[in-house]
Design a protein around this motif. Structure first.
Motif, PDB file in Angstrom:
ATOM      1  N   ILE A  93     -20.027  22.136  29.013  1.00 54.02           N
ATOM      2  CA  ILE A  93     -21.379  21.614  29.214  1.00 54.02           C
ATOM      3  C   ILE A  93     -22.090  22.373  30.331  1.00 54.02           C
ATOM      4  CG2 ILE A  93     -22.718  19.617  30.001  1.00 54.02           C
ATOM      5  CD1 ILE A  93     -21.750  19.334  27.140  1.00 54.02           C
ATOM      6  N   LEU A  94     -21.410  22.544  31.446  1.00 55.83           N
ATOM      7  CA  LEU A  94     -22.041  23.148  32.622  1.00 55.83           C
ATOM      8  C   LEU A  94     -22.261  24.650  32.467  1.00 55.83           C
ATOM      9  CD1 LEU A  94     -20.057  21.241  35.394  1.00 55.83           C
ATOM     10  CD2 LEU A  94     -22.399  20.810  34.632  1.00 55.83           C
ATOM     11  N   GLU A  95     -21.256  25.352  32.003  1.00 55.06           N
ATOM     12  CA  GLU A  95     -21.347  26.812  31.960  1.00 55.06           C
ATOM     13  C   GLU A  95     -22.002  27.326  30.676  1.00 55.06           C
ATOM     14  OE1 GLU A  95     -17.570  28.583  32.807  1.00 55.06           O
ATOM     15  OE2 GLU A  95     -17.264  27.431  34.654  1.00 55.06           O
ATOM     16  N   ASP A  96     -21.681  26.703  29.534  1.00 57.51           N
ATOM     17  CA  ASP A  96     -22.213  27.202  28.265  1.00 57.51           C
ATOM     18  C   ASP A  96     -23.570  26.585  27.905  1.00 57.51           C
ATOM     19  OD1 ASP A  96     -19.857  28.560  28.198  1.00 57.51           O
ATOM     20  OD2 ASP A  96     -18.956  27.409  26.561  1.00 57.51           O
ATOM     21  N   MET A  97     -23.734  25.295  28.216  1.00 60.45           N
ATOM     22  CA  MET A  97     -24.975  24.621  27.841  1.00 60.45           C
ATOM     23  C   MET A  97     -26.028  24.679  28.948  1.00 60.45           C
ATOM     24  SD  MET A  97     -23.986  23.835  24.860  1.00 60.45           S
ATOM     25  CE  MET A  97     -25.406  22.916  24.300  1.00 60.45           C
ATOM     26  N   MET A  98     -25.583  24.489  30.193  1.00 66.46           N
ATOM     27  CA  MET A  98     -26.523  24.478  31.317  1.00 66.46           C
ATOM     28  C   MET A  98     -26.588  25.825  32.040  1.00 66.46           C
ATOM     29  SD  MET A  98     -27.668  21.539  30.908  1.00 66.46           S
ATOM     30  CE  MET A  98     -28.829  21.672  32.252  1.00 66.46           C
ATOM     31  N   ASN A  99     -25.760  26.768  31.620  1.00 69.17           N
ATOM     32  CA  ASN A  99     -25.801  28.144  32.146  1.00 69.17           C
ATOM     33  C   ASN A  99     -25.547  28.239  33.656  1.00 69.17           C
ATOM     34  OD1 ASN A  99     -26.542  29.302  29.560  1.00 69.17           O
ATOM     35  ND2 ASN A  99     -28.570  28.396  29.894  1.00 69.17           N
ATOM     36  N   ILE A 100     -24.680  27.344  34.164  1.00 70.31           N
ATOM     37  CA  ILE A 100     -24.230  27.475  35.546  1.00 70.31           C
ATOM     38  C   ILE A 100     -23.267  28.667  35.589  1.00 70.31           C
ATOM     39  CG2 ILE A 100     -23.022  26.351  37.455  1.00 70.31           C
ATOM     40  CD1 ILE A 100     -25.671  25.051  36.775  1.00 70.31           C
ATOM     41  N   PRO A 101     -23.462  29.635  36.484  1.00 71.41           N
ATOM     42  CA  PRO A 101     -22.647  30.864  36.472  1.00 71.41           C
ATOM     43  C   PRO A 101     -21.140  30.625  36.501  1.00 71.41           C
ATOM     44  CG  PRO A 101     -24.503  31.094  37.971  1.00 71.41           C
ATOM     45  CD  PRO A 101     -24.486  29.662  37.545  1.00 71.41           C
ATOM     46  N   ARG A 102     -20.703  29.761  37.401  1.00 70.86           N
ATOM     47  CA  ARG A 102     -19.259  29.536  37.524  1.00 70.86           C
ATOM     48  C   ARG A 102     -19.017  28.188  38.178  1.00 70.86           C
ATOM     49  NH1 ARG A 102     -15.907  31.299  41.638  1.00 70.86           N
ATOM     50  NH2 ARG A 102     -17.619  32.555  42.442  1.00 70.86           N
ATOM     51  N   THR A 103     -18.042  27.442  37.644  1.00 73.97           N
ATOM     52  CA  THR A 103     -17.724  26.133  38.210  1.00 73.97           C
ATOM     53  C   THR A 103     -16.233  26.048  38.494  1.00 73.97           C
ATOM     54  OG1 THR A 103     -17.315  25.095  36.056  1.00 73.97           O
ATOM     55  CG2 THR A 103     -19.584  25.067  36.875  1.00 73.97           C
ATOM     56  N   CYS A 104     -15.884  25.248  39.480  1.00 70.87           N
ATOM     57  CA  CYS A 104     -14.472  24.999  39.771  1.00 70.87           C
ATOM     58  C   CYS A 104     -14.117  23.589  39.327  1.00 70.87           C
ATOM     59  CB  CYS A 104     -14.203  25.174  41.265  1.00 70.87           C
ATOM     60  SG  CYS A 104     -15.046  23.974  42.323  1.00 70.87           S
ATOM     61  N   VAL A 105     -12.836  23.276  39.366  1.00 75.73           N
ATOM     62  CA  VAL A 105     -12.370  21.961  38.924  1.00 75.73           C
ATOM     63  C   VAL A 105     -13.012  20.851  39.748  1.00 75.73           C
ATOM     64  CG1 VAL A 105     -10.365  20.452  38.712  1.00 75.73           C
ATOM     65  CG2 VAL A 105     -10.189  22.851  38.014  1.00 75.73           C
ATOM     66  N   ALA A 106     -13.163  21.068  41.053  1.00 76.15           N
ATOM     67  CA  ALA A 106     -13.781  20.055  41.912  1.00 76.15           C
ATOM     68  C   ALA A 106     -15.228  19.801  41.512  1.00 76.15           C
ATOM     69  CB  ALA A 106     -13.695  20.495  43.373  1.00 76.15           C
ATOM     70  N   ASP A 107     -15.951  20.868  41.148  1.00 79.97           N
ATOM     71  CA  ASP A 107     -17.334  20.711  40.681  1.00 79.97           C
ATOM     72  C   ASP A 107     -17.382  19.816  39.445  1.00 79.97           C
ATOM     73  OD1 ASP A 107     -18.464  22.378  42.615  1.00 79.97           O
ATOM     74  OD2 ASP A 107     -18.236  24.175  41.367  1.00 79.97           O
ATOM     75  N   ARG A 108     -16.513  20.128  38.500  1.00 75.38           N
ATOM     76  CA  ARG A 108     -16.515  19.400  37.232  1.00 75.38           C
ATOM     77  C   ARG A 108     -16.139  17.933  37.432  1.00 75.38           C
ATOM     78  NH1 ARG A 108     -12.521  23.851  34.921  1.00 75.38           N
ATOM     79  NH2 ARG A 108     -13.715  25.664  35.656  1.00 75.38           N
TER      80      ARG A 108
END
Length: 395
Positions: free
Chosen positions: A332-347
């Protein structure tokens, strides 16, 4: 403030109950309009006949032929869907929209066929706020749902539709108008006669329930359709609860959404519990956390920065994500919302935000339901614990 304790929920329910009672008295002292519908009596499931139904729900128009067969609520429905063209959502002449609706009815009658010398009874469910003055009469209070026709406000919608139907030469007579919550209640009651309360909760929200006619003080003298001791369906228009009296625990995020909406200080309960608004509350919280360097290393994206860019359906995916690395949330975050990079804590943090917003919405709706049921029970409306279909929610 996103976490509601038992005391707060009880206070909300008490406030709702007080607003409900005030709204039955007049139109000035409550955020709840509590509109009498002039619908009395209860379906039994034995009714028979062929009828027409028309529903205007946002940009969709549904024309239906309903055959009631009796026999404990058996029925058959022939339905066709139409779309309101985008260029008809606003204008200077409200008749243009009404003529299009009548044209849809004409097309539907051509599809299902009609018999000569027969005038077909039709009930209409409008997705607009209407101040009813009778079972088949009422004036438009507002259109909503993205429509903008200033000349439509104050119009007797049934009278206008009758005029346009007659000009078209259609064998139709509108015998009743109701909103979607009332229709939800009645439709379920045909198959489950004990039903006394109907709720619509989707893009918008509303509740209709049975009350004693003698409790509806704003009616004045008993109407010709109801005695003082009969039951009448009341349309609460509860989407507006908390809009002017600060009876809801609004956060800074809620107030920001409300200020930037097309109708500030209006339908606050709806904005905290339904449809696209839940996703927008999540988006506002996430961008706030980004600005505080608490999420995504302080980096956002054009998609996340766009109002209503975080679809409410994304919340469900995040909340249901049980994987150890929250991979569905990553998509959702990286593919749909185009956030460059997320970590487990972010998710994990995003999932928690979605949970908090969703749980709060459920608790608020639950408090409102509890308040309505409490009022019904103290007013003498039967809600047997063993009955099937006391409540129906259309989600």
């Amino acid at each position: 403030m996103l976490c509601l304790d038992k005391s707060t929920i009880s206070q909300i329910a008490d406030s709702f109950c007080a607003e409900l009672k005030s709204g039955l008295v007049d139109d000035r002292s409550s955020d709840l309009q509590m509109i009498p519908t002039f619908v009395t009596g209860h379906p039994t499931g034995s009714e028979k006949g062929t009828y027409l139904a028309l529903e205007i729900a946002g940009m969709d128009i549904y024309a239906c032929q309903v055959k009631l067969k009796g026999d404990q609520g058996k029925l058959a429905i022939n339905q066709y869907q139409y779309k309101v063209p985008q260029d008809m959502t606003s204008g200077d002449d409200f008749i243009v929209l009404v003529d299009y609706i009548v044209e849809c009815v004409s097309d539907f009658l051509a599809r299902v066929g009609t018999q000569d010398q027969i005038i077909y009874s039709m009930a209409v469910s409008f997705g607009f706020a209407i101040r009813q003055t009778g079972l088949h009469s009422g004036k438009l209070l507002s259109l909503g749902y993205g429509f903008n026709y200033p000349t439509g406000v104050g119009v007797d919608i049934v009278q206008l539709m009758h005029e346009r139907v007659q000009l078209k030469g259609l064998p139709v007579r509108i015998v009743a108008i109701a909103n979607d919550a009332v229709c939800t209640l009645l439709a379920h009651a045909y198959q489950h006669p004990s039903t006394r309360l109907g709720i619509v909760h989707s893009l918008g929200t509303n509740c209709a329930y049975y009350d004693m006619t003698q409790n509806i003080s704003k009616l004045g003298a008993p109407s010709t359709t109801a005695s003082a001791h009969s039951e009448m369906i009341v349309n609460t228009e509860w989407a507006n609860f908390g809009s002017s009296r600060r009876t809801l625990p609004c956060t800074w995020f809620d107030r920001k959404l409300d200020r930037e909406s097309i109708n500030p200080q209006f339908h606050v309960f709806e904005k905290m519990t339904t449809g696209i608004f839940l996703g927008e509350i999540v988006r506002i919280i996430l961008t706030y956390l980004i600005d505080q360097n608490l999420l995504f290393r302080g980096e956002s994206s054009p998609s996340l920065n766009t109002p209503y860019g975080f679809d409410t359906s994304y919340m469900y995916v995040c909340e249901a994500d049980q994987s150890t690395d929250f991979d569905d949330t990553r998509v959702i975050l990286e593919d749909m919302m185009n956030i460059p990079r997320t970590c487990v804590a972010d998710r994990e943090l995003v999932k928690r935000v979605c949970q908090l917003v969703g749980i709060r919405a459920a608790l608020l709706v639950g408090a409102a339901i509890a308040a309505v049921i409490q009022h019904m029970m103290t007013s003498g409306i039967s809600l047997g614990s063993n009955d099937d279909g006391c409540v129906i929610c259309k989600l």
